[in-house]
Write a protein that holds these residues in place. Sequence first.
Motif, PDB file in Angstrom:
ATOM      1  N   TRP A  14       0.858  -1.187   0.000  1.00 49.55           N
ATOM      2  CA  TRP A  14       0.000   0.000   0.000  1.00 49.55           C
ATOM      3  C   TRP A  14       0.890   1.232   0.000  1.00 49.55           C
ATOM      4  CZ3 TRP A  14       0.311   3.751   3.776  1.00 49.55           C
ATOM      5  CH2 TRP A  14      -0.657   4.771   3.728  1.00 49.55           C
ATOM      6  N   TYR A  15       0.477   2.262  -0.736  1.00 50.43           N
ATOM      7  CA  TYR A  15       1.227   3.517  -0.730  1.00 50.43           C
ATOM      8  C   TYR A  15       0.263   4.693  -0.785  1.00 50.43           C
ATOM      9  CZ  TYR A  15       0.272   4.104  -5.733  1.00 50.43           C
ATOM     10  OH  TYR A  15      -0.356   4.264  -6.940  1.00 50.43           O
ATOM     11  N   GLU A  16       0.738   5.825  -0.302  1.00 50.96           N
ATOM     12  CA  GLU A  16      -0.022   7.078  -0.366  1.00 50.96           C
ATOM     13  C   GLU A  16       0.954   8.235  -0.515  1.00 50.96           C
ATOM     14  OE1 GLU A  16      -3.963   8.416   1.765  1.00 50.96           O
ATOM     15  OE2 GLU A  16      -2.258   8.736   3.135  1.00 50.96           O
ATOM     16  N   ARG A  17       0.606   9.223  -1.361  1.00 52.47           N
ATOM     17  CA  ARG A  17       1.422  10.408  -1.581  1.00 52.47           C
ATOM     18  C   ARG A  17       0.547  11.638  -1.330  1.00 52.47           C
ATOM     19  NH1 ARG A  17       4.208   6.677  -1.255  1.00 52.47           N
ATOM     20  NH2 ARG A  17       5.561   5.728  -2.841  1.00 52.47           N
ATOM     21  N   ASN A  18       1.035  12.545  -0.462  1.00 51.32           N
ATOM     22  CA  ASN A  18       0.258  13.717  -0.056  1.00 51.32           C
ATOM     23  C   ASN A  18       1.036  14.999  -0.343  1.00 51.32           C
ATOM     24  OD1 ASN A  18      -0.180  11.627   2.694  1.00 51.32           O
ATOM     25  ND2 ASN A  18      -1.841  12.025   1.264  1.00 51.32           N
ATOM     26  N   PRO A  19       0.647  15.782  -1.361  1.00 50.12           N
ATOM     27  CA  PRO A  19       1.305  17.074  -1.615  1.00 50.12           C
ATOM     28  C   PRO A  19       1.062  18.043  -0.454  1.00 50.12           C
ATOM     29  CG  PRO A  19       0.009  16.349  -3.510  1.00 50.12           C
ATOM     30  CD  PRO A  19      -0.373  15.466  -2.369  1.00 50.12           C
ATOM     31  N   GLN A  20       2.106  18.790  -0.089  1.00 43.45           N
ATOM     32  CA  GLN A  20       2.034  19.749   1.007  1.00 43.45           C
ATOM     33  C   GLN A  20       2.139  21.177   0.469  1.00 43.45           C
ATOM     34  OE1 GLN A  20       1.627  18.375   4.269  1.00 43.45           O
ATOM     35  NE2 GLN A  20       1.353  16.596   2.926  1.00 43.45           N
ATOM     36  N   GLU A  21       1.633  22.132   1.240  1.00 44.76           N
ATOM     37  CA  GLU A  21       1.777  23.532   0.858  1.00 44.76           C
ATOM     38  C   GLU A  21       3.255  23.892   0.801  1.00 44.76           C
ATOM     39  OE1 GLU A  21      -0.463  26.266   3.139  1.00 44.76           O
ATOM     40  OE2 GLU A  21      -2.392  25.263   2.783  1.00 44.76           O
ATOM     41  N   THR A  22       3.658  24.431  -0.354  1.00 46.90           N
ATOM     42  CA  THR A  22       5.063  24.701  -0.619  1.00 46.90           C
ATOM     43  C   THR A  22       5.191  26.083  -1.257  1.00 46.90           C
ATOM     44  OG1 THR A  22       5.321  22.328  -1.078  1.00 46.90           O
ATOM     45  CG2 THR A  22       7.150  23.784  -1.696  1.00 46.90           C
ATOM     46  N   PRO A  23       5.716  27.095  -0.545  1.00 44.96           N
ATOM     47  CA  PRO A  23       5.803  28.458  -1.100  1.00 44.96           C
ATOM     48  C   PRO A  23       6.522  28.522  -2.442  1.00 44.96           C
ATOM     49  CG  PRO A  23       6.226  28.504   1.255  1.00 44.96           C
ATOM     50  CD  PRO A  23       6.132  27.054   0.865  1.00 44.96           C
ATOM     51  N   LEU A  24       7.611  27.782  -2.621  1.00 43.45           N
ATOM     52  CA  LEU A  24       8.327  27.831  -3.893  1.00 43.45           C
ATOM     53  C   LEU A  24       7.506  27.255  -5.032  1.00 43.45           C
ATOM     54  CD1 LEU A  24      12.048  26.920  -3.047  1.00 43.45           C
ATOM     55  CD2 LEU A  24      11.173  29.088  -3.928  1.00 43.45           C
ATOM     56  N   TYR A  25       6.653  26.274  -4.743  1.00 44.42           N
ATOM     57  CA  TYR A  25       5.800  25.718  -5.786  1.00 44.42           C
ATOM     58  C   TYR A  25       4.774  26.740  -6.245  1.00 44.42           C
ATOM     59  CZ  TYR A  25       2.610  22.452  -8.146  1.00 44.42           C
ATOM     60  OH  TYR A  25       1.827  21.820  -9.067  1.00 44.42           O
ATOM     61  N   GLU A  26       4.312  27.586  -5.350  1.00 41.25           N
ATOM     62  CA  GLU A  26       3.354  28.622  -5.712  1.00 41.25           C
ATOM     63  C   GLU A  26       3.978  29.705  -6.575  1.00 41.25           C
ATOM     64  OE1 GLU A  26       1.480  30.010  -2.165  1.00 41.25           O
ATOM     65  OE2 GLU A  26       0.844  28.003  -1.527  1.00 41.25           O
ATOM     66  N   GLU A  27       5.332  29.783  -6.618  1.00 39.80           N
ATOM     67  CA  GLU A  27       6.025  30.723  -7.504  1.00 39.80           C
ATOM     68  C   GLU A  27       6.122  30.190  -8.930  1.00 39.80           C
ATOM     69  OE1 GLU A  27       7.022  33.779  -6.677  1.00 39.80           O
ATOM     70  OE2 GLU A  27       6.164  33.469  -4.675  1.00 39.80           O
ATOM     71  N   ASN A  28       5.762  28.942  -9.135  1.00 35.47           N
ATOM     72  CA  ASN A  28       5.801  28.348 -10.465  1.00 35.47           C
ATOM     73  C   ASN A  28       4.796  29.058 -11.370  1.00 35.47           C
ATOM     74  OD1 ASN A  28       5.320  26.474 -12.699  1.00 35.47           O
ATOM     75  ND2 ASN A  28       6.405  24.951 -11.466  1.00 35.47           N
ATOM     76  N   PRO A  29       5.205  29.559 -12.574  1.00 39.90           N
ATOM     77  CA  PRO A  29       4.271  30.284 -13.440  1.00 39.90           C
ATOM     78  C   PRO A  29       3.091  29.451 -13.912  1.00 39.90           C
ATOM     79  CG  PRO A  29       6.304  29.784 -14.615  1.00 39.90           C
ATOM     80  CD  PRO A  29       6.543  29.461 -13.175  1.00 39.90           C
ATOM     81  N   SER A  30       3.195  28.117 -13.827  1.00 38.55           N
ATOM     82  CA  SER A  30       2.088  27.247 -14.237  1.00 38.55           C
ATOM     83  C   SER A  30       1.321  26.696 -13.040  1.00 38.55           C
ATOM     84  CB  SER A  30       2.622  26.085 -15.089  1.00 38.55           C
ATOM     85  OG  SER A  30       3.217  26.564 -16.273  1.00 38.55           O
ATOM     86  N   PHE A  31       1.512  27.301 -11.877  1.00 35.92           N
ATOM     87  CA  PHE A  31       0.801  26.847 -10.681  1.00 35.92           C
ATOM     88  C   PHE A  31      -0.700  27.092 -10.844  1.00 35.92           C
ATOM     89  CE2 PHE A  31      -1.036  27.935  -6.502  1.00 35.92           C
ATOM     90  CZ  PHE A  31      -0.841  26.731  -5.851  1.00 35.92           C
ATOM     91  N   ARG A  32      -1.477  26.016 -10.651  1.00 36.90           N
ATOM     92  CA  ARG A  32      -2.941  26.111 -10.773  1.00 36.90           C
ATOM     93  C   ARG A  32      -3.608  25.448  -9.585  1.00 36.90           C
ATOM     94  NH1 ARG A  32      -4.312  22.923 -15.580  1.00 36.90           N
ATOM     95  NH2 ARG A  32      -2.300  21.913 -15.223  1.00 36.90           N
ATOM     96  N   GLY A  33      -2.983  25.561  -8.435  1.00 38.77           N
ATOM     97  CA  GLY A  33      -3.501  24.913  -7.243  1.00 38.77           C
ATOM     98  C   GLY A  33      -2.781  23.605  -6.984  1.00 38.77           C
ATOM     99  N   TYR A  34      -3.052  23.041  -5.826  1.00 38.37           N
ATOM    100  CA  TYR A  34      -2.361  21.823  -5.424  1.00 38.37           C
ATOM    101  C   TYR A  34      -3.083  20.592  -5.963  1.00 38.37           C
ATOM    102  CZ  TYR A  34       0.668  24.519  -2.407  1.00 38.37           C
ATOM    103  OH  TYR A  34       1.604  25.413  -1.947  1.00 38.37           O
ATOM    104  N   PRO A  35      -2.311  19.633  -6.489  1.00 38.10           N
ATOM    105  CA  PRO A  35      -2.932  18.417  -7.026  1.00 38.10           C
ATOM    106  C   PRO A  35      -3.460  17.533  -5.906  1.00 38.10           C
ATOM    107  CG  PRO A  35      -0.551  18.247  -7.116  1.00 38.10           C
ATOM    108  CD  PRO A  35      -0.849  19.640  -6.650  1.00 38.10           C
ATOM    109  N   ALA A  36      -4.225  16.529  -6.312  1.00 38.83           N
ATOM    110  CA  ALA A  36      -4.867  15.631  -5.345  1.00 38.83           C
ATOM    111  C   ALA A  36      -3.877  14.600  -4.806  1.00 38.83           C
ATOM    112  CB  ALA A  36      -6.045  14.922  -6.011  1.00 38.83           C
ATOM    113  N   ASP A  37      -4.232  14.018  -3.668  1.00 38.99           N
ATOM    114  CA  ASP A  37      -3.456  12.910  -3.119  1.00 38.99           C
ATOM    115  C   ASP A  37      -3.531  11.710  -4.063  1.00 38.99           C
ATOM    116  OD1 ASP A  37      -3.091  14.553  -0.980  1.00 38.99           O
ATOM    117  OD2 ASP A  37      -4.442  13.460   0.379  1.00 38.99           O
TER     118      ASP A  37
END
Length: 738
Positions: A448-471
Amino acid sequence: MSDISKRFWLSCAAIGALNASLLGSAHAQDGDKRDAIQLKPIVVEGQEKGINAPTVLTERETARDLQERQVDRIDDIGRLDPGINYNQTSDSINIRGLGKDRVLSTVDGIRIPWLDDGARGVQGGISTIDFDTLSTLDIIRGADSSLFGSGALGGVISLRTLNPEDLLTEGRNWGSLTKGSYDSADRSWNINQAFAARANDTYILLQGGYRAGHERENMGDIGGYGVTRTEKNPAEYDQNNLLFKIHQHVDGGHRFGFTAEQFDLDRDIHKLDASSFPMDGPRATYVPGTFWETETRKRERLSVNYDYDGSGDAWLDQASVILYWQRLTEGDDSRAIRRTYPVGNYRRDNTLEETDVGINAIGLKAIELGAYTHTFKFGVDGYLSTVKQQALGEDNCNGPNDPRCAFLHTNQAEMPEVDGGTLGLFVEDQIALYDGRLRVTPGLRFDWYERNPQETPLYEENPSFRGYPADSSDSRFSPKLRAEWDAAENVVLYAQWAQAFRAPSSTELYMTYGGPGTYLNIGNPDLKPETSNGFDIGAKFGDDQFGGSLSVYNNYYRNFIDNVSVSAAEAGVPPGMFPMGITRYVNRAHVQIYGAEAKAHYAFSNGWKTWGGIAFAVGKDTDEDVYLNSIPALKGVVGLGYATETWGTDFMMTAVAARNKVENPDSDYNKTPGYTLFDVTGWWEPEQFKGLRIQAGIYNIFDKKYWNALDIPDSGSVPKDYYTEPGRTFKISMTQRF
């Protein structure tokens, strides 16, 4: 590495050699105790017949085997077996046509991640191992699903580092091992020193190694600046490794241990080929000679372990538990002076890091049920992980909305920080029938595996940032069934069916690289895990004097993860926003890889010996009817050697067929011609210096120009000759044991 650091390591080596000499003198009074030490894979007495016993699909290489073939780093692993290849470009092992994170690597039972940022070329993992620290190397072909989890589709490289018990043989309280070598392939030298000591039931090992060298040579003959260059870019590197172990033996078959390990590699590369246009043209990108790149590879781990070898009526016959913390960091820091807009300083410091905290526990119990003996092997493999990626740097853009800087992505992250959890539970039962001549082993593993994206300030600086993806989360049952039959004395016939799987990586799930007005390369949080059905039949026969093996395999893979071009609608973005194209990770439906492998050896009574092997594989995407570029060409090896008590020599011929079955048959870029190489090695162990071994080898004697097809990327602007292998090279090494 600074001059101070180099002097420090040279001083350590000199002190180590002196101490080793003193230790040898201390033992001189007992001649029997000064015999050369034969390193053995000692963990717990009897363990090789239980928990860590190799399967019929495993080839075990000991420290002695690695020494005889002069395999002292990952680049040389192809000398061990024609079916094993190292990919320089991806820094991964290829087994049966699969590489990267489809081949699992472990060290002392701990997974070594294979990292890939998917965009900036930061990738690798297996090269963070110092081969001078190894006691054994197991090559497991195909999936062993009941024992290994995600990533073991092509096979497993299982590495075991030296234990203090390996040096403290014959009841000694002190032991020492000194190694040194020079390799002309990259003009590198190394020194490695290990000490072991014993006080009653407490054992300690301290090992340190240092290597320094330059770029790995090739057969390119075009120098200068620009993208037409085929000579390797000049480089210098320094590598350090430290290993500490302490073991406490307790009556009753118990052993407790602690391990600390650190590996560092820094490589400075003068990128003379770095330019989008000819360096002497008006549109040259960088000022000639100003582009430098520093590659860093670092692995750190702390672990505690418990090993048990039971006896009598113990509820377990054997057990092994390891708790660990491990961090792997890969980085590429590039800097130059641009002479096209934005003119001035340019820097990109790209880093990818994974930190794991986990447990690996396994137990073994043999019981009698009815008329049959059942040997149960069961355990748990779980870890928590954190993956971080960032791209820092500088340039002279006029603000974030400057259209002329759309290609210069900096001070951002291409994916969020990702926390993950992985858990595997497994059990197998070896059932002995007909007085043990027939052994049937069913096995089952749940992952079993699970991946959880976390709030990341540098990721929000990405010009293609459109919100955080799903788990992303999934699970999988992987069964296995193996049968072994002792058809005659020293003849084992076997057949195996096994399923396996690979969870998508954080990069494949969540990467976002590019910007509006240019291009986009994105991950896919809806990816399914890769799965496989593997079939193996074969035979192993003989002993150390005469023996061999033959295997035929056929593997089917589903949901194979690949990066392909997609439309704006498929990517879920507005039309026209990325006019240069969009690529995305997707699941390919069906892939098939089949092939055969054979090996044999014979030792004559007069000191002569001969050996040989051959490996063949074919791989295709059966839906698209295209071949896979990850499949190596047909390869065969033949060797002849002679040895006495004090010296020996080996001659080896390697023949590789042309590779013409590639993904794009209209292009010659991935096609490679056939070639034949000749190598010769020799060793000497003088009687008057017990424990001393001097070894030398000449490789590619006739200076043949050739390519390892796996090193050539699927596409690129770099000339093909840049990926040629070294010409004639030599290596000399010295080992002193006390």
